[in-house]
Design a protein around this motif. Structure first.
Motif, PDB file in Angstrom:
ATOM      1  N   VAL A   1      43.801  43.841  44.232  1.00 55.22           N
ATOM      2  CA  VAL A   1      42.634  43.146  44.786  1.00 55.22           C
ATOM      3  C   VAL A   1      42.335  43.663  46.192  1.00 55.22           C
ATOM      4  O   VAL A   1      41.177  43.928  46.535  1.00 55.22           O
ATOM      5  CB  VAL A   1      42.861  41.614  44.797  1.00 55.22           C
ATOM      6  CG1 VAL A   1      41.805  40.901  45.623  1.00 55.22           C
ATOM      7  CG2 VAL A   1      42.888  41.069  43.380  1.00 55.22           C
ATOM      8  N   GLN A   2      43.372  43.824  47.002  1.00 53.49           N
ATOM      9  CA  GLN A   2      43.190  44.342  48.363  1.00 53.49           C
ATOM     10  C   GLN A   2      42.555  45.729  48.344  1.00 53.49           C
ATOM     11  O   GLN A   2      41.643  46.013  49.116  1.00 53.49           O
ATOM     12  CB  GLN A   2      44.531  44.402  49.101  1.00 53.49           C
ATOM     13  CG  GLN A   2      45.104  43.056  49.451  1.00 53.49           C
ATOM     14  CD  GLN A   2      44.244  42.316  50.435  1.00 53.49           C
ATOM     15  OE1 GLN A   2      43.428  41.484  50.063  1.00 53.49           O
ATOM     16  NE2 GLN A   2      44.393  42.606  51.691  1.00 53.49           N
ATOM     17  N   LYS A   3      43.038  46.581  47.458  1.00 51.70           N
ATOM     18  CA  LYS A   3      42.505  47.946  47.365  1.00 51.70           C
ATOM     19  C   LYS A   3      41.033  47.915  46.963  1.00 51.70           C
ATOM     20  O   LYS A   3      40.207  48.624  47.544  1.00 51.70           O
ATOM     21  CB  LYS A   3      43.318  48.757  46.358  1.00 51.70           C
ATOM     22  CG  LYS A   3      42.889  50.192  46.254  1.00 51.70           C
ATOM     23  CD  LYS A   3      43.765  50.971  45.293  1.00 51.70           C
ATOM     24  CE  LYS A   3      43.300  52.405  45.186  1.00 51.70           C
ATOM     25  NZ  LYS A   3      44.101  53.170  44.236  1.00 51.70           N
ATOM     26  N   GLU A   4      40.699  47.093  45.974  1.00 47.71           N
ATOM     27  CA  GLU A   4      39.304  46.982  45.536  1.00 47.71           C
ATOM     28  C   GLU A   4      38.416  46.444  46.658  1.00 47.71           C
ATOM     29  O   GLU A   4      37.292  46.905  46.841  1.00 47.71           O
ATOM     30  CB  GLU A   4      39.199  46.079  44.303  1.00 47.71           C
ATOM     31  CG  GLU A   4      39.810  46.673  43.054  1.00 47.71           C
ATOM     32  CD  GLU A   4      39.108  47.938  42.581  1.00 47.71           C
ATOM     33  OE1 GLU A   4      37.867  48.021  42.701  1.00 47.71           O
ATOM     34  OE2 GLU A   4      39.797  48.850  42.101  1.00 47.71           O
ATOM     35  N   ASN A   5      38.918  45.483  47.415  1.00 47.59           N
ATOM     36  CA  ASN A   5      38.152  44.940  48.541  1.00 47.59           C
ATOM     37  C   ASN A   5      37.905  45.999  49.606  1.00 47.59           C
ATOM     38  O   ASN A   5      36.815  46.083  50.173  1.00 47.59           O
ATOM     39  CB  ASN A   5      38.867  43.734  49.152  1.00 47.59           C
ATOM     40  CG  ASN A   5      38.778  42.509  48.279  1.00 47.59           C
ATOM     41  OD1 ASN A   5      37.964  42.433  47.368  1.00 47.59           O
ATOM     42  ND2 ASN A   5      39.629  41.536  48.547  1.00 47.59           N
TER      43      ASN A   5
END
Length: 78
Positions: free
Chosen positions: A51-55
């Motif tokens: 999720v962090q990477k996608e954000n």
């Protein structure tokens, strides 16, 4: 890092609102039950990192990138 040992059915309390309970142990896996406020997001670490990477990728888009994507998506609508 605080490391604790818990037995089946025992609980760890974090602050006033979070409780983590050992609900099942099978082989090398432990199943945890987590009680926390509904607005608190709880993720397994591998999901959280994804999720962090996608954000970060989404935040890196510029206005030009977004306009190009919108124009591209609308190009075939005739």
């Amino acid at each position: 890092m605080l490391v604790l040992t818990r037995k089946m059915g025992e609980t760890i309390t974090i602050g006033d609102q979070i409780r983590i309970k050992v609900v099942e142990m099978k082989g090398n896996q432990v199943r945890l039950g987590i009680e926390a406020p509904g607005d608190m997001r709880i993720y397994r670490e591998e999901i959280y990192l994804k999720v962090q990477k996608e954000n970060q990728l989404a935040a890196a888009w510029s206005l030009e990138d977004l306009e190009s994507a919108v124009n591209f998506a609308g190009a075939g609508k005739e």
